[in-house]
Scaffold this motif. Structure first.
Motif, PDB file in Angstrom:
ATOM      1  N   UNK A 289      -2.870   7.431   4.709  1.00 12.86           N
ATOM      2  CA  UNK A 289      -1.428   7.189   4.621  1.00 12.86           C
ATOM      3  C   UNK A 289      -1.159   5.689   4.671  1.00 12.86           C
ATOM      4  N   UNK A 290      -1.748   4.991   5.647  1.00 15.21           N
ATOM      5  CA  UNK A 290      -1.550   3.552   5.743  1.00 15.21           C
ATOM      6  C   UNK A 290      -2.137   2.828   4.536  1.00 15.21           C
ATOM      7  N   UNK A 291      -3.316   3.237   4.103  1.00 11.31           N
ATOM      8  CA  UNK A 291      -3.941   2.600   2.935  1.00 11.31           C
ATOM      9  C   UNK A 291      -3.101   2.818   1.688  1.00 11.31           C
ATOM     10  N   UNK A 292      -2.574   4.015   1.518  1.00 10.70           N
ATOM     11  CA  UNK A 292      -1.724   4.300   0.357  1.00 10.70           C
ATOM     12  C   UNK A 292      -0.446   3.462   0.405  1.00 10.70           C
ATOM     13  N   UNK A 293       0.124   3.349   1.583  1.00  5.49           N
ATOM     14  CA  UNK A 293       1.322   2.537   1.761  1.00  5.49           C
ATOM     15  C   UNK A 293       1.032   1.074   1.410  1.00  5.49           C
TER      16      UNK A 293
ATOM     17  N   UNK B   9       1.188 -12.732   9.793  1.00  5.58           N
ATOM     18  CA  UNK B   9       1.331 -11.420  10.445  1.00  5.58           C
ATOM     19  C   UNK B   9       2.565 -11.421  11.348  1.00  5.58           C
ATOM     20  N   UNK B  10       2.804 -12.519  12.041  1.00  4.04           N
ATOM     21  CA  UNK B  10       3.967 -12.614  12.924  1.00  4.04           C
ATOM     22  C   UNK B  10       5.273 -12.668  12.132  1.00  4.04           C
ATOM     23  N   UNK B  11       5.235 -13.180  10.905  1.00  2.00           N
ATOM     24  CA  UNK B  11       6.440 -13.293  10.084  1.00  2.00           C
ATOM     25  C   UNK B  11       6.787 -12.006   9.354  1.00  2.00           C
ATOM     26  N   UNK B  12       5.819 -11.115   9.187  1.00  3.31           N
ATOM     27  CA  UNK B  12       6.032  -9.927   8.376  1.00  3.31           C
ATOM     28  C   UNK B  12       5.503  -8.677   9.092  1.00  3.31           C
ATOM     29  N   UNK B  13       6.392  -7.844   9.636  1.00  3.58           N
ATOM     30  CA  UNK B  13       5.934  -6.685  10.404  1.00  3.58           C
ATOM     31  C   UNK B  13       5.145  -5.666   9.588  1.00  3.58           C
ATOM     32  N   UNK B  14       5.322  -5.609   8.290  1.00  4.07           N
ATOM     33  CA  UNK B  14       4.543  -4.668   7.480  1.00  4.07           C
ATOM     34  C   UNK B  14       3.093  -5.128   7.365  1.00  4.07           C
ATOM     35  N   UNK B  15       2.865  -6.432   7.335  1.00  2.75           N
ATOM     36  CA  UNK B  15       1.499  -6.952   7.370  1.00  2.75           C
ATOM     37  C   UNK B  15       0.907  -6.803   8.772  1.00  2.75           C
ATOM     38  N   UNK B  16       1.762  -6.869   9.767  1.00  5.80           N
ATOM     39  CA  UNK B  16       1.329  -6.705  11.153  1.00  5.80           C
ATOM     40  C   UNK B  16       0.704  -5.328  11.357  1.00  5.80           C
ATOM     41  N   UNK B  17       1.283  -4.305  10.751  1.00  6.55           N
ATOM     42  CA  UNK B  17       0.737  -2.951  10.859  1.00  6.55           C
ATOM     43  C   UNK B  17      -0.695  -2.914  10.343  1.00  6.55           C
ATOM     44  N   UNK B  18      -0.938  -3.533   9.223  1.00  7.79           N
ATOM     45  CA  UNK B  18      -2.276  -3.567   8.626  1.00  7.79           C
ATOM     46  C   UNK B  18      -3.268  -4.257   9.560  1.00  7.79           C
ATOM     47  N   UNK B  19      -2.836  -5.356  10.169  1.00  6.66           N
ATOM     48  CA  UNK B  19      -3.708  -6.109  11.067  1.00  6.66           C
ATOM     49  C   UNK B  19      -4.001  -5.356  12.360  1.00  6.66           C
ATOM     50  N   UNK B  20      -3.078  -4.496  12.785  1.00  3.82           N
ATOM     51  CA  UNK B  20      -3.249  -3.771  14.044  1.00  3.82           C
ATOM     52  C   UNK B  20      -4.225  -2.589  13.959  1.00  3.82           C
ATOM     53  N   UNK B  21      -4.392  -2.010  12.799  1.00  6.84           N
ATOM     54  CA  UNK B  21      -5.186  -0.781  12.666  1.00  6.84           C
ATOM     55  C   UNK B  21      -6.556  -0.864  13.348  1.00  6.84           C
ATOM     56  N   UNK B  22      -7.349  -1.920  13.146  1.00  6.63           N
ATOM     57  CA  UNK B  22      -8.677  -1.938  13.772  1.00  6.63           C
ATOM     58  C   UNK B  22      -8.673  -1.980  15.295  1.00  6.63           C
ATOM     59  N   UNK B  23      -7.587  -2.447  15.918  1.00  5.64           N
ATOM     60  CA  UNK B  23      -7.557  -2.590  17.378  1.00  5.64           C
ATOM     61  C   UNK B  23      -6.658  -1.559  18.057  1.00  5.64           C
TER      62      UNK B  23
ATOM     63  N   UNK C 244       5.512   1.424  15.753  1.00  3.66           N
ATOM     64  CA  UNK C 244       5.837   2.684  15.075  1.00  3.66           C
ATOM     65  C   UNK C 244       6.395   2.370  13.692  1.00  3.66           C
ATOM     66  N   UNK C 245       5.768   2.940  12.680  1.00  2.00           N
ATOM     67  CA  UNK C 245       6.179   2.759  11.295  1.00  2.00           C
ATOM     68  C   UNK C 245       6.637   4.109  10.755  1.00  2.00           C
TER      69      UNK C 245
ATOM     70  N   UNK D 291       7.689   8.823  -1.482  1.00  2.00           N
ATOM     71  CA  UNK D 291       7.208   7.621  -2.165  1.00  2.00           C
ATOM     72  C   UNK D 291       6.565   6.599  -1.226  1.00  2.00           C
ATOM     73  N   UNK D 292       6.316   6.994   0.027  1.00  2.00           N
ATOM     74  CA  UNK D 292       5.753   6.119   1.055  1.00  2.00           C
ATOM     75  C   UNK D 292       6.553   4.827   1.224  1.00  2.00           C
ATOM     76  N   UNK D 293       7.858   4.956   1.076  1.00  5.12           N
ATOM     77  CA  UNK D 293       8.764   3.819   1.254  1.00  5.12           C
ATOM     78  C   UNK D 293       8.953   3.571   2.750  1.00  5.12           C
ATOM     79  N   UNK D 294       8.839   2.319   3.221  1.00  8.47           N
ATOM     80  CA  UNK D 294       9.073   2.049   4.639  1.00  8.47           C
ATOM     81  C   UNK D 294      10.561   2.194   4.969  1.00  8.47           C
TER      82      UNK D 294
END
Length: 189
Positions: A10-14, A89-103, A134-135, A141-144
């Motif tokens: 789901x996250x990868x598709x988004x 990552x701090x400027x864009x919360x959608x990129x922040x989600x991607x960075x958080x996944x491994x941790x 929480x996203x 359409x996997x729209x945020x």
């Protein structure tokens, strides 16, 4: 293990959608603390991959994949910089989600009506500074739709208003160009 693969799908598709398509949305950021009244900040974002253009309050920001542009209408100043990955990552919360996944421990659930998926990222180590991310995504359409970040007693919520994918030419849209009287502060190295 299958649940984790589904969530990452789901996250990868988004994220794949954001790499290929350009997201445009008005939004409101609400910052609330337990002891203070919430503060609301309206804005607008255009985003494709890690590139974005953001307008909020008297600040306009853009990132073209190499240079960060920050323009303040109040001072008529344009600052150019080469941001670190952390600053992006701090400027864009959608990129922040991607960075958080491994941790993080990642869970997802579908709302009762089946219209939305809620992805929750909870840090494995609370020392990274947040309690929960929480996203909320629209399933069709996997729209945020929204992002909520809980940090101690503070909760920041970004709610998208009528998000949509739009055709754009990223070369033109993710660059801010100063007027002839704008002071340019070039901090690139």
């Amino acid at each position: 293990m299958k649940l984790l693969l589904t969530i990452l799908t789901v996250l990868s598709s988004f994220m794949a959608n954001l790499e290929q398509k350009t997201l445009h949305s008005a939004f409101t950021v609400t910052v609330a603390e337990e002891v203070n009244a919430p503060m609301n900040f309206p804005g607008e974002i255009i985003m494709q991959g890690n590139k974005f253009r953001l307008e909020m309050m008297d600040i306009e920001a853009a990132y073209d994949g190499k240079t960060m542009y920050m323009y303040s209408a109040q001072t008529d100043e344009l600052t150019l910089s080469n941001p670190t990955e952390q600053e992006l990552v701090e400027a864009n919360p959608l990129l922040y989600a991607k960075a958080l996944v491994p941790v993080c421990n990642v869970t997802e659930r579908t709302t009762q009506d089946g219209q939305q998926t809620i992805v929750t990222l909870t840090p494995k180590d609370q020392s990274i500074g947040i309690n929960r991310f929480v996203l909320k995504l629209r399933n069709s359409d996997l729209m945020p739709l929204s992002v909520e970040i809980k940090e101690g007693k503070k909760t920041s919520t970004l709610k998208m208003k009528e998000p949509k994918f739009v055709p754009t030419n990223p070369e033109d849209i993710f660059i801010l160009k100063p007027s002839k009287n704008t002071y340019v502060n070039d901090m690139r190295f």
